[in-house]
Design a protein around this motif. Structure first.
Motif, PDB file in Angstrom:
ATOM      1  N   LYS A  40       0.814  -1.203   0.000  1.00  8.69           N
ATOM      2  CA  LYS A  40       0.000   0.000   0.000  1.00  8.69           C
ATOM      3  C   LYS A  40       0.853   1.261   0.000  1.00  8.69           C
ATOM      4  N   ASP A  41       1.868   1.283   0.831  1.00  6.62           N
ATOM      5  CA  ASP A  41       2.769   2.438   0.934  1.00  6.62           C
ATOM      6  C   ASP A  41       4.205   1.944   0.761  1.00  6.62           C
ATOM      7  N   PRO A  42       4.644   1.770  -0.482  1.00 10.58           N
ATOM      8  CA  PRO A  42       5.949   1.151  -0.747  1.00 10.58           C
ATOM      9  C   PRO A  42       7.154   2.060  -0.548  1.00 10.58           C
ATOM     10  N   GLY A  43       6.907   3.294  -0.095  1.00 13.70           N
ATOM     11  CA  GLY A  43       7.997   4.255   0.065  1.00 13.70           C
ATOM     12  C   GLY A  43       7.920   5.307  -1.022  1.00 13.70           C
ATOM     13  N   TYR A  44       8.283   6.529  -0.668  1.00 10.01           N
ATOM     14  CA  TYR A  44       8.097   7.601  -1.637  1.00 10.01           C
ATOM     15  C   TYR A  44       8.991   7.449  -2.860  1.00 10.01           C
ATOM     16  N   MET A  45      10.195   6.868  -2.686  1.00 17.32           N
ATOM     17  CA  MET A  45      11.074   6.696  -3.839  1.00 17.32           C
ATOM     18  C   MET A  45      10.467   5.731  -4.858  1.00 17.32           C
ATOM     19  N   VAL A  46       9.881   4.660  -4.360  1.00 15.09           N
ATOM     20  CA  VAL A  46       9.250   3.678  -5.240  1.00 15.09           C
ATOM     21  C   VAL A  46       8.066   4.315  -5.969  1.00 15.09           C
ATOM     22  N   GLU A  47       7.275   5.092  -5.251  1.00 12.11           N
ATOM     23  CA  GLU A  47       6.106   5.733  -5.864  1.00 12.11           C
ATOM     24  C   GLU A  47       6.516   6.755  -6.925  1.00 12.11           C
ATOM     25  N   VAL A  48       7.514   7.554  -6.622  1.00 12.83           N
ATOM     26  CA  VAL A  48       7.960   8.580  -7.568  1.00 12.83           C
ATOM     27  C   VAL A  48       8.516   7.936  -8.839  1.00 12.83           C
ATOM     28  N   VAL A  49       9.396   6.969  -8.671  1.00  7.88           N
ATOM     29  CA  VAL A  49      10.004   6.301  -9.824  1.00  7.88           C
ATOM     30  C   VAL A  49       8.942   5.596 -10.665  1.00  7.88           C
ATOM     31  N   SER A  50       8.001   4.920 -10.010  1.00 11.24           N
ATOM     32  CA  SER A  50       6.944   4.221 -10.735  1.00 11.24           C
ATOM     33  C   SER A  50       6.111   5.182 -11.568  1.00 11.24           C
ATOM     34  N   LYS A  51       5.730   6.311 -10.992  1.00 12.94           N
ATOM     35  CA  LYS A  51       4.906   7.282 -11.715  1.00 12.94           C
ATOM     36  C   LYS A  51       5.645   7.857 -12.913  1.00 12.94           C
ATOM     37  N   ILE A  52       6.909   8.155 -12.731  1.00 13.09           N
ATOM     38  CA  ILE A  52       7.675   8.759 -13.818  1.00 13.09           C
ATOM     39  C   ILE A  52       7.787   7.808 -15.006  1.00 13.09           C
ATOM     40  N   PHE A  53       8.170   6.573 -14.750  1.00 12.02           N
ATOM     41  CA  PHE A  53       8.394   5.652 -15.867  1.00 12.02           C
ATOM     42  C   PHE A  53       7.098   5.102 -16.452  1.00 12.02           C
ATOM     43  N   GLU A  54       6.096   4.912 -15.624  1.00  9.35           N
ATOM     44  CA  GLU A  54       4.811   4.472 -16.159  1.00  9.35           C
ATOM     45  C   GLU A  54       4.183   5.550 -17.033  1.00  9.35           C
ATOM     46  N   LYS A  55       4.366   6.808 -16.666  1.00  9.55           N
ATOM     47  CA  LYS A  55       3.870   7.913 -17.479  1.00  9.55           C
ATOM     48  C   LYS A  55       4.541   7.927 -18.843  1.00  9.55           C
ATOM     49  N   ASN A  56       5.767   7.421 -18.905  1.00 13.70           N
ATOM     50  CA  ASN A  56       6.503   7.368 -20.161  1.00 13.70           C
ATOM     51  C   ASN A  56       6.348   6.028 -20.886  1.00 13.70           C
ATOM     52  N   GLY A  57       5.342   5.264 -20.485  1.00 18.18           N
ATOM     53  CA  GLY A  57       5.006   4.044 -21.201  1.00 18.18           C
ATOM     54  C   GLY A  57       5.740   2.797 -20.778  1.00 18.18           C
ATOM     55  N   HIS A  58       6.508   2.882 -19.683  1.00 20.31           N
ATOM     56  CA  HIS A  58       7.256   1.722 -19.216  1.00 20.31           C
ATOM     57  C   HIS A  58       6.565   1.071 -18.016  1.00 20.31           C
ATOM     58  N   LYS A  59       6.920  -0.146 -17.734  1.00 20.72           N
ATOM     59  CA  LYS A  59       6.418  -0.861 -16.569  1.00 20.72           C
ATOM     60  C   LYS A  59       7.535  -0.926 -15.536  1.00 20.72           C
ATOM     61  N   LYS A 229      13.679  14.661 -16.133  1.00 23.72           N
ATOM     62  CA  LYS A 229      12.545  15.419 -16.662  1.00 23.72           C
ATOM     63  C   LYS A 229      11.282  15.153 -15.843  1.00 23.72           C
ATOM     64  N   GLY A 230      11.086  13.882 -15.487  1.00 29.53           N
ATOM     65  CA  GLY A 230       9.881  13.505 -14.767  1.00 29.53           C
ATOM     66  C   GLY A 230       9.786  14.099 -13.383  1.00 29.53           C
ATOM     67  N   ILE A 231      10.883  14.073 -12.625  1.00 29.61           N
ATOM     68  CA  ILE A 231      10.807  14.597 -11.258  1.00 29.61           C
ATOM     69  C   ILE A 231      10.719  16.119 -11.264  1.00 29.61           C
ATOM     70  N   THR A 232      11.277  16.754 -12.287  1.00 30.78           N
ATOM     71  CA  THR A 232      11.132  18.208 -12.427  1.00 30.78           C
ATOM     72  C   THR A 232       9.659  18.563 -12.636  1.00 30.78           C
ATOM     73  N   GLU A 233       8.986  17.795 -13.475  1.00 34.26           N
ATOM     74  CA  GLU A 233       7.562  18.037 -13.725  1.00 34.26           C
ATOM     75  C   GLU A 233       6.729  17.758 -12.473  1.00 34.26           C
ATOM     76  N   MET A 234       7.066  16.689 -11.746  1.00 31.26           N
ATOM     77  CA  MET A 234       6.326  16.353 -10.530  1.00 31.26           C
ATOM     78  C   MET A 234       6.492  17.423  -9.463  1.00 31.26           C
ATOM     79  N   ARG A 235       7.648  18.035  -9.423  1.00 36.40           N
ATOM     80  CA  ARG A 235       7.885  19.109  -8.457  1.00 36.40           C
ATOM     81  C   ARG A 235       7.067  20.351  -8.849  1.00 36.40           C
ATOM     82  N   GLN A 236       6.990  20.605 -10.127  1.00 36.44           N
ATOM     83  CA  GLN A 236       6.268  21.786 -10.612  1.00 36.44           C
ATOM     84  C   GLN A 236       4.748  21.651 -10.471  1.00 36.44           C
ATOM     85  N   ASN A 237       4.214  20.453 -10.717  1.00 31.68           N
ATOM     86  CA  ASN A 237       2.753  20.289 -10.664  1.00 31.68           C
ATOM     87  C   ASN A 237       2.226  19.879  -9.294  1.00 31.68           C
TER      88      ASN A 237
END
Length: 263
Positions: A40-59, A229-237
């Motif tokens: 449920k809460d895998p750690g913020y690093m896991v969540e951030v990395v997952s969102k960035i790469f999944e948004k770019n079409g990766h698993k 690029k992904g973490i820059t966007e996540m920080r901005q939004n």
């Protein structure tokens, strides 16, 4: 005919996008709140990395293993990346230009201990817990490697839990750990953070934490740029702040800027 051609183009486009999609194999050990043993809460690093790469079409496929194995597997391209690394952990890896966190390591003891770390001479007769494969940086890595009888290396997926148990049973006198991780782990074990105190200055020469990619993967430079690029966007939004808030944390870049401004 036009419908047939359109259908063929859609099929080709779909196959191309599938072919370009990668499975990003991420490895780390338990280091909550950075990396947590919880679906449920895998750690913020896991969540951030997952969102960035999944948004770019990766698993993203995350597995928790001991740290030494995580580094070894990634170095041999058996995994794509490790999270929670600093430059000293794997200097040959590919690092993004943006960090994934900030951490500070100290010597810790039980609150009733009178011992304080004051360099190598103060280590005589002590047993200090460290985690197998961890790099602390600066002179500390050299001191640890030259004093195997003093620094007891602990392995496993939850090495800090084992270290705390050894401290509680008086099999260790002190240990080195990230203060944020220690606080979280003590709470998870039902222990008060007030039971332990830092007895040194910051031991690492660099507090920056990263996702670091395999030096043997030809796509690592691309992945590093995707992350930056992904973490820059996540920080901005505001998405980064929302994830951090789940773990009771704030943006480390803002914190560093505040600390610099108040010096």
């Amino acid at each position: 005919m036009k419908l047939l051609i359109a259908a063929m183009m859609l099929t080709i486009g779909f196959r191309t996008s599938v072919a370009m999609a990668d499975t990003i194999l991420v490895r780390s050990d338990a280091w909550c709140p950075y990396v947590c043993d919880s679906a449920k809460d895998p750690g913020y690093m896991v969540e951030v990395v997952s969102k960035i790469f999944e948004k770019n079409g990766h698993k993203v496929n995350f597995s928790m293993v001991n740290w030494a194995r995580a580094v070894s597997e990634t170095r041999r391209n058996k995994a794509t990346a490790i999270v929670g690394a600093n430059y000293n952990d794997a200097p040959d890896f590919v690092f993004p230009t943006k960090t994934l966190g900030h951490g500070q390591d100290f010597f810790f003891v039980k609150k009733d201990s009178t011992w304080t770390y004051k360099g190598s001479a103060s280590l005589v007769g002590k047993r200090i817990g460290v985690i197998n494969g961890y790099a602390y940086g600066g002179d500390m890595d050299r001191i640890v490697s030259e004093n195997k009888d003093i620094f007891i290396s602990i392995s496993g997926e939850h090495p800090l839990d084992q270290i705390i148990k050894m401290i509680e049973s008086k099999r260790l006198d002190a240990f080195i750990e990230n203060q944020t991780v220690l606080k979280t782990n003590l709470a998870n074990m039902g222990l008060s953070p007030d039971e332990y105190k830092p007895v040194s200055s910051q031991v690492a020469n660099d507090a920056k934490l990263f996702i670091a990619f395999s030096p043997a993967n030809k796509k690592s430079e691309i992945y590093a740029k995707i992350f930056t690029k992904g973490i820059t966007e996540m920080r901005q939004n505001g998405e980064l702040a929302r994830i951090l808030a789940k773990y009771g944390l704030t943006d480390w870049e803002q914190q560093e800027a505040l600390e610099t401004a108040t010096k």
